[in-house]
Design a protein around this motif. Structure first.
Motif, short mmCIF file in Angstrom:
data_model
loop_
_atom_site.label_atom_id
_atom_site.label_comp_id
_atom_site.label_asym_id
_atom_site.label_seq_id
_atom_site.Cartn_x
_atom_site.Cartn_y
_atom_site.Cartn_z
N SER A 22 0.82 -1.22 0.00
CA SER A 22 0.00 0.00 0.00
C SER A 22 0.85 1.26 0.00
O SER A 22 0.48 2.25 -0.64
CB SER A 22 -0.97 0.00 1.19
OG SER A 22 -0.29 0.17 2.42
N ILE A 23 1.98 1.24 0.68
CA ILE A 23 2.80 2.45 0.69
C ILE A 23 3.52 2.61 -0.65
O ILE A 23 3.76 3.74 -1.11
CB ILE A 23 3.77 2.49 1.89
CG1 ILE A 23 4.11 3.94 2.23
CG2 ILE A 23 4.99 1.65 1.69
CD1 ILE A 23 2.94 4.81 2.62
N ALA A 24 3.81 1.49 -1.32
CA ALA A 24 4.35 1.59 -2.69
C ALA A 24 3.29 2.17 -3.62
O ALA A 24 3.58 3.05 -4.44
CB ALA A 24 4.81 0.21 -3.18
N LEU A 25 2.06 1.70 -3.49
CA LEU A 25 0.95 2.25 -4.28
C LEU A 25 0.82 3.74 -4.01
O LEU A 25 0.65 4.53 -4.95
CB LEU A 25 -0.36 1.53 -3.93
CG LEU A 25 -1.63 2.11 -4.55
CD1 LEU A 25 -1.59 2.03 -6.07
CD2 LEU A 25 -2.85 1.40 -3.99
N ALA A 26 0.91 4.14 -2.75
CA ALA A 26 0.79 5.57 -2.40
C ALA A 26 1.89 6.38 -3.08
O ALA A 26 1.61 7.44 -3.66
CB ALA A 26 0.86 5.75 -0.89
N GLY A 27 3.11 5.89 -3.01
CA GLY A 27 4.22 6.63 -3.62
C GLY A 27 4.08 6.78 -5.13
O GLY A 27 4.28 7.87 -5.68
N PHE A 28 3.72 5.70 -5.79
CA PHE A 28 3.56 5.77 -7.24
C PHE A 28 2.34 6.61 -7.63
O PHE A 28 2.34 7.28 -8.66
CB PHE A 28 3.48 4.37 -7.86
CG PHE A 28 4.83 3.70 -7.91
CD1 PHE A 28 5.83 4.16 -8.76
CD2 PHE A 28 5.10 2.60 -7.11
CE1 PHE A 28 7.07 3.54 -8.81
CE2 PHE A 28 6.34 1.98 -7.15
CZ PHE A 28 7.34 2.45 -7.99
N THR A 29 1.30 6.58 -6.80
CA THR A 29 0.13 7.42 -7.06
C THR A 29 0.50 8.90 -6.92
O THR A 29 0.10 9.73 -7.74
CB THR A 29 -1.03 7.06 -6.12
OG1 THR A 29 -1.36 5.69 -6.31
CG2 THR A 29 -2.25 7.91 -6.38
N ILE A 30 1.27 9.23 -5.90
CA ILE A 30 1.72 10.61 -5.71
C ILE A 30 2.55 11.06 -6.92
O ILE A 30 2.33 12.15 -7.47
CB ILE A 30 2.53 10.76 -4.41
CG1 ILE A 30 1.63 10.60 -3.19
CG2 ILE A 30 3.26 12.10 -4.37
CD1 ILE A 30 2.37 10.44 -1.88
N ALA A 31 3.48 10.20 -7.36
CA ALA A 31 4.32 10.56 -8.50
C ALA A 31 3.48 10.75 -9.76
O ALA A 31 3.68 11.71 -10.52
CB ALA A 31 5.37 9.47 -8.72
N GLY A 32 2.52 9.85 -9.97
CA GLY A 32 1.66 9.98 -11.15
C GLY A 32 0.78 11.21 -11.09
O GLY A 32 0.62 11.92 -12.10
N ASP A 33 0.21 11.48 -9.91
CA ASP A 33 -0.64 12.66 -9.77
C ASP A 33 0.18 13.94 -9.97
O ASP A 33 -0.29 14.88 -10.62
CB ASP A 33 -1.31 12.67 -8.39
CG ASP A 33 -2.45 11.67 -8.29
OD1 ASP A 33 -2.84 11.09 -9.33
OD2 ASP A 33 -2.95 11.47 -7.17
N ALA A 34 1.39 13.99 -9.42
CA ALA A 34 2.24 15.17 -9.59
C ALA A 34 2.59 15.38 -11.06
O ALA A 34 2.58 16.51 -11.56
CB ALA A 34 3.50 15.04 -8.74
N GLU A 35 2.86 14.28 -11.75
CA GLU A 35 3.17 14.37 -13.18
C GLU A 35 1.96 14.87 -13.97
O GLU A 35 2.13 15.57 -14.98
CB GLU A 35 3.59 12.99 -13.70
CG GLU A 35 4.17 13.03 -15.10
CD GLU A 35 4.74 11.68 -15.49
OE1 GLU A 35 4.15 11.05 -16.38
OE2 GLU A 35 5.76 11.27 -14.90
N ASP A 36 0.77 14.55 -13.48
CA ASP A 36 -0.47 15.00 -14.15
C ASP A 36 -0.87 16.42 -13.74
O ASP A 36 -1.91 16.91 -14.15
CB ASP A 36 -1.62 14.04 -13.84
CG ASP A 36 -1.43 12.68 -14.48
OD1 ASP A 36 -0.62 12.56 -15.42
OD2 ASP A 36 -2.09 11.73 -14.02
N GLY A 37 -0.07 17.06 -12.89
CA GLY A 37 -0.35 18.43 -12.51
C GLY A 37 -1.21 18.59 -11.26
O GLY A 37 -1.62 19.70 -10.93
N VAL A 38 -1.50 17.50 -10.57
CA VAL A 38 -2.28 17.57 -9.33
C VAL A 38 -1.43 18.26 -8.26
O VAL A 38 -0.24 17.98 -8.12
CB VAL A 38 -2.70 16.16 -8.85
CG1 VAL A 38 -3.39 16.22 -7.50
CG2 VAL A 38 -3.59 15.50 -9.89
#
Length: 137
Positions: A22-38
């Motif tokens: 779950s913490i790996a999912l969180a990290g990759f989600t944060i990276a993806g969201d940041a890349e998408d401009g979130v």
């Protein structure tokens, strides 16, 4: 009670594996969201983070029940292993709290999580073996 002890120990070890995922999912989600401009700010959260937090609390409760059950079984060194698991869970909570102020300590939080899984796994294996008294019947 030996079966309950083994089940609780196995549940804790499995729960830690899910914590890592779950913490790996969180990290990759944060990276993806940041890349998408979130905008990632204090009010940002994602499923991985939420799950990690809630499941961490649940692990603490299961570890407490595990210690209580350890007093009702004949697993060799069962109480000691359950107490170590609970102690490591307490350290895990403290490391999580402190790591928000000092992120580098998050490394210890991760390592300690693996220690929890290791000790819980060892406790589960110990409960799977028969006691010398049981074999002499």
């Amino acid at each position: 009670m030996r079966t309950a002890y083994r089940a609780l120990a196995s549940l804790i070890a499995l729960a830690v594996v899910l914590q890592v995922a779950s913490i790996a999912l969180a990290g990759f989600t944060i990276a993806g969201d940041a890349e998408d401009g979130v905008t990632i700010g204090a009010d940002y959260s994602n499923f991985g983070q939420s799950y990690h937090s809630i499941a961490g609390t649940a692990i603490g409760l299961v570890a407490l029940v595990f210690l209580i059950v350890s007093f009702l079984t004949d697993v060799p060194r069962g109480r000691m292993l359950a107490a170590i698991v609970l102690g490591l869970v307490v350290v895990q909570f403290l490391l999580a709290v402190v790591s928000f102020g000092l992120p580098a300590l998050g490394v210890l939080h991760g390592i300690n999580g693996l220690a929890i899984a290791g000790v819980a796994g060892a406790a589960s294996r110990r409960a799977s073996t028969t006691t010398p008294a049981a074999t002499s019947v």
